[in-house]
Scaffold this active site. Sequence first.
Site, PDB file in Angstrom:
ATOM      1  N   ASP A  12       0.860  -1.172   0.000  1.00 41.88           N
ATOM      2  CA  ASP A  12       0.000   0.000   0.000  1.00 41.88           C
ATOM      3  C   ASP A  12       0.904   1.232   0.000  1.00 41.88           C
ATOM      4  OD1 ASP A  12      -2.463   1.516   0.424  1.00 41.88           O
ATOM      5  OD2 ASP A  12      -1.716   1.830   2.452  1.00 41.88           O
ATOM      6  N   ASP A  14      -0.252   5.289   0.787  1.00 42.37           N
ATOM      7  CA  ASP A  14      -0.505   6.302   1.820  1.00 42.37           C
ATOM      8  C   ASP A  14      -0.524   5.692   3.216  1.00 42.37           C
ATOM      9  OD1 ASP A  14      -0.724   8.015  -0.266  1.00 42.37           O
ATOM     10  OD2 ASP A  14      -2.863   8.386  -0.091  1.00 42.37           O
ATOM     11  N   ASP A 200      -2.003  -0.702   5.901  1.00 47.68           N
ATOM     12  CA  ASP A 200      -2.414  -0.118   7.187  1.00 47.68           C
ATOM     13  C   ASP A 200      -3.920   0.030   7.337  1.00 47.68           C
ATOM     14  OD1 ASP A 200      -2.517   2.031   5.224  1.00 47.68           O
ATOM     15  OD2 ASP A 200      -2.747   3.391   6.924  1.00 47.68           O
TER      16      ASP A 200
END
Length: 261
Positions: A12, A14, A200
């Site tokens: 991922d 961001d 996250d």
Amino acid sequence: MKSNTQLIVFTDLDGTLIDHETYSWNEAQPALTVLHQISAGVVLASSKTTPEISTLRTSLGLDHWPAIVENGAGILPPNETIIPAGDHYEAVREALNRAPEDLRDLFRGFGDVSTAQVAEITGLSLEDAALAQQRAFSEPGQWLGTDVQKVAFVDHLKRDGVIAQQGGRFLTLSLGGNKVDQMRAIIDAYKPQHTIALGDAPNDIQMLENADYGVVVANPNRAPLPHLTGEKTGQIIRTASAGPTGWAEAVLTLLNKLELH
């Protein structure tokens, strides 16, 4: 396609590989350098658009690897920058606009606001915000209602074949496909000996659970992910440090564990 790839890292962006606030990946560079030295693959997997991912992928020196765009609704092949046609995006927008007005008004998508407003809610520059609006497959947006209202909204969209995935900041609508679908396709094509996935947010969970090793990267800007099954066996680990610092620490730790240097 390569059949002798030792390792592919699916990540991922961001709040994971790049900092939640500054959009910098500087702290991850030591681990990225080692991955390059051992010829490991790094596949970016994000809700970002093809133009956004293409720019980042070039900056990271990863053009020769595919990337997963728009939350897995699409894929960007290696060494390509062509923006796909927006038929899927238009279909998502049409379904969204058929939702009951009292629910529709609670979703503020990137297509509902100006470029300046996208920049404001994301922290992107105006130039990057414009790239974020060049969508081909999916519509991210802010949910402004309650959790109960969100369930009703999501259920209504399902009737039109639109699915919703919750990311770190935005609820993303698409006609289907997610990060793990594209991850599996890439694994089938490249046949790596080992896989690592890092993320996250809730929309990263399946990706983490389907890698040999999954890493939940700490993000103090959002609630932590719930305890995942793989944590009992050590298949999934959590970082103490946030963002790219935690990313680098976890990758280097796992490279040592896998004896890949």
